[in-house]
Design a protein around this motif. Structure first.
Motif, PDB file in Angstrom:
ATOM      1  N   THR A 373       1.609  25.707  27.659  1.00 14.45           N
ATOM      2  CA  THR A 373       0.866  25.301  28.845  1.00 14.45           C
ATOM      3  C   THR A 373       1.653  25.703  30.085  1.00 14.45           C
ATOM      4  O   THR A 373       2.887  25.680  30.084  1.00 14.45           O
ATOM      5  N   HIS A 374       0.943  26.118  31.126  1.00 14.49           N
ATOM      6  CA  HIS A 374       1.597  26.485  32.377  1.00 14.49           C
ATOM      7  C   HIS A 374       2.177  25.239  33.052  1.00 14.49           C
ATOM      8  O   HIS A 374       1.615  24.142  32.945  1.00 14.49           O
ATOM      9  N   THR A 375       3.275  25.438  33.761  1.00 10.13           N
ATOM     10  CA  THR A 375       3.863  24.347  34.532  1.00 10.13           C
ATOM     11  C   THR A 375       4.658  24.926  35.691  1.00 10.13           C
ATOM     12  O   THR A 375       5.084  26.088  35.649  1.00 10.13           O
ATOM     13  N   ASN A 376       4.832  24.120  36.726  1.00  7.92           N
ATOM     14  CA  ASN A 376       5.611  24.539  37.892  1.00  7.92           C
ATOM     15  C   ASN A 376       7.082  24.242  37.621  1.00  7.92           C
ATOM     16  O   ASN A 376       7.460  23.075  37.488  1.00  7.92           O
ATOM     17  N   PRO A 377       7.940  25.260  37.537  1.00  4.87           N
ATOM     18  CA  PRO A 377       9.336  25.001  37.166  1.00  4.87           C
ATOM     19  C   PRO A 377      10.074  24.111  38.157  1.00  4.87           C
ATOM     20  O   PRO A 377      10.963  23.348  37.769  1.00  4.87           O
ATOM     21  N   ARG A 378       9.699  24.173  39.423  1.00  2.00           N
ATOM     22  CA  ARG A 378      10.418  23.383  40.429  1.00  2.00           C
ATOM     23  C   ARG A 378      10.134  21.891  40.296  1.00  2.00           C
ATOM     24  O   ARG A 378      10.958  21.063  40.668  1.00  2.00           O
ATOM     25  N   SER A 379       8.961  21.547  39.766  1.00  6.59           N
ATOM     26  CA  SER A 379       8.624  20.128  39.638  1.00  6.59           C
ATOM     27  C   SER A 379       9.485  19.435  38.591  1.00  6.59           C
ATOM     28  O   SER A 379       9.621  18.212  38.605  1.00  6.59           O
ATOM     29  N   TRP A 380      10.087  20.198  37.682  1.00  5.00           N
ATOM     30  CA  TRP A 380      10.900  19.601  36.623  1.00  5.00           C
ATOM     31  C   TRP A 380      12.245  19.120  37.132  1.00  5.00           C
ATOM     32  O   TRP A 380      12.929  18.337  36.473  1.00  5.00           O
ATOM     33  N   ILE A 381      12.637  19.577  38.289  1.00  3.56           N
ATOM     34  CA  ILE A 381      13.913  19.135  38.860  1.00  3.56           C
ATOM     35  C   ILE A 381      13.866  17.648  39.181  1.00  3.56           C
ATOM     36  O   ILE A 381      14.846  16.911  39.021  1.00  3.56           O
ATOM     37  N   PRO A 417      10.882  24.183  30.714  1.00  3.09           N
ATOM     38  CA  PRO A 417      11.352  25.368  31.443  1.00  3.09           C
ATOM     39  C   PRO A 417      12.864  25.578  31.344  1.00  3.09           C
ATOM     40  O   PRO A 417      13.336  26.720  31.347  1.00  3.09           O
ATOM     41  N   LYS A 418      13.611  24.483  31.241  1.00  4.69           N
ATOM     42  CA  LYS A 418      15.063  24.615  31.098  1.00  4.69           C
ATOM     43  C   LYS A 418      15.416  25.283  29.770  1.00  4.69           C
ATOM     44  O   LYS A 418      16.365  26.067  29.684  1.00  4.69           O
ATOM     45  N   THR A 419      14.645  24.974  28.724  1.00  2.00           N
ATOM     46  CA  THR A 419      14.855  25.623  27.431  1.00  2.00           C
ATOM     47  C   THR A 419      14.532  27.103  27.530  1.00  2.00           C
ATOM     48  O   THR A 419      15.246  27.954  26.992  1.00  2.00           O
ATOM     49  N   TRP A 420      13.426  27.412  28.204  1.00  4.23           N
ATOM     50  CA  TRP A 420      13.047  28.812  28.406  1.00  4.23           C
ATOM     51  C   TRP A 420      14.136  29.566  29.162  1.00  4.23           C
ATOM     52  O   TRP A 420      14.443  30.716  28.843  1.00  4.23           O
ATOM     53  N   GLU A 421      14.711  28.929  30.159  1.00  2.00           N
ATOM     54  CA  GLU A 421      15.769  29.574  30.930  1.00  2.00           C
ATOM     55  C   GLU A 421      16.974  29.869  30.038  1.00  2.00           C
ATOM     56  O   GLU A 421      17.571  30.950  30.110  1.00  2.00           O
ATOM     57  N   ALA A 422      17.322  28.922  29.173  1.00  2.00           N
ATOM     58  CA  ALA A 422      18.467  29.112  28.286  1.00  2.00           C
ATOM     59  C   ALA A 422      18.199  30.211  27.263  1.00  2.00           C
ATOM     60  O   ALA A 422      19.094  31.003  26.932  1.00  2.00           O
ATOM     61  N   PHE A 423      16.953  30.294  26.756  1.00  2.00           N
ATOM     62  CA  PHE A 423      16.641  31.261  25.698  1.00  2.00           C
ATOM     63  C   PHE A 423      16.438  32.666  26.253  1.00  2.00           C
ATOM     64  O   PHE A 423      16.931  33.647  25.689  1.00  2.00           O
TER      65      PHE A 423
END
Length: 497
Positions: A373-381, A417-423
């Motif tokens: 699902t799409h999500t805004n990466p900045r909102s996860w902060i 998104p943090k997992t995506w960034e790491a992978f």
């Protein structure tokens, strides 16, 4: 270490370019920050299961499709089969099967939306007409924005009198085309929004008509299930590179790129120094401010520097296993719209399930699945509870609309998104490229040729954008720009032999 060309990033675009360079005898070094090939179309394993990281539906594998053409030139083959229906779409007000056959698809939609039946027929007749025209143009691999006379010639080779019909679409959105054809039904717009958010990263009101109509047609040009997942593209291209005498350096992120007298100097995080005449960046444009040294970054134009600071979507993804005894006639691909107008955070998500006979992804009797699902990466902060909230939304929808899937789930886990960034090593886990809006599609598009001589780019940040088809085109464009060779000429040579 010295190479003719260094490719940074082993996504599908970079692998495509590096494999073609290898095929033509170039010395190539491919450096990948992670331990896996394919980027957003890669895969990972957990126990006896293999999971596609993100992209799942195979497009471009039909005869004359871009993946089929690439594999033919490289002398390889990827096992797949066409799917029909392409997918099911589940909305609070309807469930629709997306038929592969164009005529059957239109008739199906007319049955669900009888009040705009004539508008749907008129709209899709236009969609298929535009799709056919653009498909013919894309056979010649046109590059955009045009940088030189060769780019102009490519567009002319793919042009015909029909191409003139595309010009008005440059200033239109999909919504304006819908309005013209009398197909403005809220539920039908929701259906189209679902198709476009997955392919164009935006909705009907904002999506470029030129590219959006083509995207709606592509689903009916040959949607495929790929055995082992789309990561098989990456693994096949990687094998071409290594069997051709070049090397792929995994777990070796490039730390900096600087201009040198004879080309470029690259430094890896491990301290390795690399010399190359040309560099191809298969990374998001948002990575350039950290990757390029200050002197090199300032040589980029204002448009490039602005793009480097522009945020895009990320993804929240679920993975798991299903007991196949619960699955009856369940489609391999299902798009869910949980609330009318929903587009992010579980209000719109895409479910893919491995085929019963694909034991490369799950043991006998079980199926692996991926939900994104799409999500805004900045909102996860600011909101660490988002993952559990999205999981709850998805489970509630599955229980209501696909109870056989919900009841059959044996285990599941999620990636933020943090997992995506790491992978993937992509900043903030941003994926999917820029939304293909009316302004972005033309004025905002980036070319594979950067403003710096000898520095090229491929992947979802440049034309023609996201999807494994899009980044494969960009990889071919980068190969042609670096070498001056023609991919279609390579094809013709093979056919002559």
């Amino acid at each position: 270490m010295k190479f003719d060309t260094v490719v940074i990033g082993a996504g599908i675009g970079g692998l495509t370019c590096a494999s073609l360079l290898t095929k033509t005898g170039r010395s190539v070094g491919l450096f990948e920050a992670s331990g896996a090939l394919g980027g957003c179309a890669g895969a990972f394993s957990r126990g006896a299961f293999a999971y596609p990281v993100g992209a799942t539906l195979g497009l471009g594998f039909q005869p004359n499709g871009v993946h089929q053409r690439l594999m033919h030139v490289l002398g390889r083959e990827i096992q797949s089969f066409p799917v029909d229906p392409v997918m099911e779409v589940k909305h609070p007000h309807f469930t629709i099967q997306v038929k592969a056959d164009r005529e059957a698809h239109v008739q199906n939609l007319q049955a669900y939306f009888p009040e705009i039946s004539s508008g749907i027929a008129s709209f899709y007749a236009y969609v298929f007409q535009i799709g056919s025209t653009i498909k013919q143009m894309m056979q010649h691999f046109p590059r955009f924005p045009m940088k030189n006379m060769e780019d102009v010639k490519r567009w002319l080779r793919g042009s015909s009198w029909k191409t003139r019909k595309l010009v008005p679409l440059l200033s239109q959105t999909v919504y304006s085309v819908l309005k013209h054809h009398g197909a403005l039904d809220p539920d039908f717009i929701d259906y189209l929004d679902g198709q476009l958010i997955d392919s164009m990263q935006t909705d009907t009101r904002h999506c470029s008509a030129l590219f959006g109509l083509y995207a709606l047609d592509v689903y009916h040009s040959g949607s495929h299930y790929v055995y082992g997942g789309l990561s098989q593209i990456a693994e096949t291209l990687g094998d071409v590179i290594e069997s051709g005498g070049n090397s792929i350096y995994k777990h070796e992120p490039v730390h900096s790129v600087t201009k040198s007298r004879d080309g470029f100097t690259l430094q890896t995080e491990d301290g390795r120094s690399i010399q190359a005449r040309q560099v191809i960046l298969n990374v998001p444009v948002q990575s350039l401010c950290d990757l390029l040294d200050a002197a090199l970054f300032t040589k980029l134009t204002v448009k490039w520097r602005q793009k480097a600071s522009q945020a895009i979507w990320s993804s929240c993804t679920m993975y798991g296993a299903i007991d196949e005894t619960y699955l009856r006639n369940t489609s391999l691909y299902t798009q869910h719209i949980t609330v009318p107008g929903g587009k992010t955070n579980g209000e719109h998500f895409f479910l893919s399930i491995s085929s019963r006979d694909d034991e490369t992804r799950a043991p006998a009797g079980l199926r692996s699945f991926t939900i994104s699902t799409h999500t805004n990466p900045r909102s996860w902060i600011e909101n660490n509870d988002q993952k559990s909230q999205i999981e709850e939304t998805i489970y509630t929808q599955l229980q209501a609309k696909q109870p056989e899937v919900y009841e059959g789930i044996q285990h599941a886990f999620s990636a933020s998104p943090k997992t995506w960034e790491a992978f993937t090593r992509r900043p903030s886990g941003m994926v999917g490229g820029f939304p293909v809006t009316r302004s972005e599609a033309v004025r905002g598009a980036l070319s594979v040729q950067t403003p710096v001589k000898g520095l090229y780019m491929c992947g979802d940040s440049v034309f023609p954008g996201a999807s494994t088809m899009g980044v494969t085109y960009s990889g071919i464009h980068a190969f042609e720009a670096v070498t001056g060779l023609s991919f279609t000429a390579m094809e013709e040579l093979l056919y002559d032999l």
